[in-house]
Design an enzyme around this catalytic site. Structure first.
Site, PDB file in Angstrom:
ATOM      1  N   SER A 111     -94.762  -9.385 -26.852  1.00 42.44           N
ATOM      2  CA  SER A 111     -94.768 -10.390 -27.985  1.00 42.44           C
ATOM      3  C   SER A 111     -95.531 -10.710 -28.371  1.00 42.44           C
ATOM      4  CB  SER A 111     -94.318 -11.891 -27.481  1.00 42.44           C
ATOM      5  OG  SER A 111     -94.511 -12.951 -28.821  1.00 42.44           O
TER       6      SER A 111
ATOM      7  N   TYR B 190     -95.808 -19.451 -21.941  1.00 42.26           N
ATOM      8  CA  TYR B 190     -95.197 -17.722 -22.494  1.00 42.26           C
ATOM      9  C   TYR B 190     -95.760 -17.037 -22.794  1.00 42.26           C
ATOM     10  CZ  TYR B 190     -91.994 -14.923 -24.954  1.00 42.26           C
ATOM     11  OH  TYR B 190     -91.583 -14.027 -25.686  1.00 42.26           O
TER      12      TYR B 190
END
Length: 230
Positions: free
Chosen positions: A132, A146
Site C-alpha cells: 500500500s 495498518y
C-alpha cells in the site's frame, strides 16, 4: 499461488493471470464460494482452490504442498490477503494491531517460507506483495497500525530480494493508494470511479511476473490522487 483470491484485487489478479494462460493455485477463506464463482469462466484443470486463513499457522505448508502435488512446482507467489483496522499510535488496546500484524505480515512470511524451496528450484521465482502507499508514507493517524504492518511488508520484500537473488528469485511490493474494493467503501471524498481499479493492479502483477531476472523492480507505488511525493 495467490492469497485472498475470493474478491477484490485477488480475484482480479486471478482472472487476469488465467486469461494469460497461467496455472493458478488460489487461496481463499471461502473456497466453496470461489469454486462457484469461477465455474464456467475458468479452466478448472489449471486452477487449484485451497482454503487459506492467514492466522492459521499450518495452512501455508499445507497449501504449498498441495500446489506442488498438483503442478510439480511453484514459480510465483502473490501475497494479497490483508485486513485493515483503525488504530492510532496512542491507542492502548493492541488486539486490532495484533490481528493486522498476524494477517498482513506473518501471513506473507509463512507463505514465503513454505514456497521458498520451490521458488529456488525454478530459477526465476517471483514474489509479489500487495502492499500500500501506507507502506511508504502515512497521511492519516487513524491508520497508523495498518501503515506499521505495510512498512514491515516493504522491509520483508527487500529481505526476500537478498535471500533469493542468487537463486533467480525477484520480489516486488506493489503499493497502491485507494483501490475500488470493499475495503475502501467508507473512504470519504474519493468516489469509486476516481480510485484505482482492481484490474489495473492485476495488469501490473502480470507485467512484473513477466520481467526477466535482469530487470528487478522492488517497489512500485501507484496512485490515483495528486500527492507531493506519490
Amino acid at each position: 499461488m495467490i492469497s485472498g483470491a475470493n474478491r477484490g484485487i485477488g480475484k482480479a489478479i486471478a482472472e487476469r493471470l488465467h486469461q494469460a494462460g497461467c496455472r493458478l493455485s488460489l487461496g481463499a477463506r471461502d473456497p466453496d464460494k470461489l469454486a462457484r464463482d469461477i465455474a464456467g469462466s475458468m479452466d478448472t484443470g489449471r486452477v487449484l482452490i485451497h482454503p487459506y486463513e492467514a492466522r492459521d499457522r499450518n495452512v501455508a505448508n499445507e497449501w504449498a504442498s498441495a500446489t506442488v502435488e498438483k503442478y510439480g512446482c511453484i514459480d510465483g507467489l502473490v501475497n494479497n490477503a490483508a485486513i485493515v483496522h483503525l488504530f492510532r499510535a496512542e491507542d492502548e488496546n493492541e488486539e486490532l494491531l495484533d490481528e493486522m500484524w498476524d494477517v498482513n505480515v506473518k501471513g506473507p512470511l509463512r507463505l514465503f517460507r513454505a514456497a521458498f524451496p520451490h521458488l529456488k528450484d525454478c530459477g526465476h521465482g517471483r514474489v509479489i506483495n500487495i502492499s500500500s502507499l501506507s507502506g511508504v508514507r502515512l497521511n492519516w493517524p487513524e491508520v497508523a497500525g495498518y501503515a506499521m504492518t505495510k512498512h514491515a511488508l516493504m522491509a520483508f520484500t527487500h529481505a526476500i530480494k537478498f535471500s533469493g537473488w542468487e537463486f533467480g528469485i525477484r520480489s516486488t511490493a506493489i503499493c497502491p493508494a485507494f483501490v475500488n474494493t470493499d475495503m475502501t467503501l467508507d473512504v470519504p471524498g474519493v468516489s469509486p470511479a476516481e480510485m484505482i481499479q482492481p484490474e489495473s493492479i492485476a495488469e501490473l502483477v502480470e507485467t512484473v511476473l513477466a520481467l526477466p531476472n535482469t530487470a528487478s523492480v522492488t517497489e512500485l507505488p501507484v496512485n490515483c490522487l495528486l500527492e507531493h511525493s506519490y
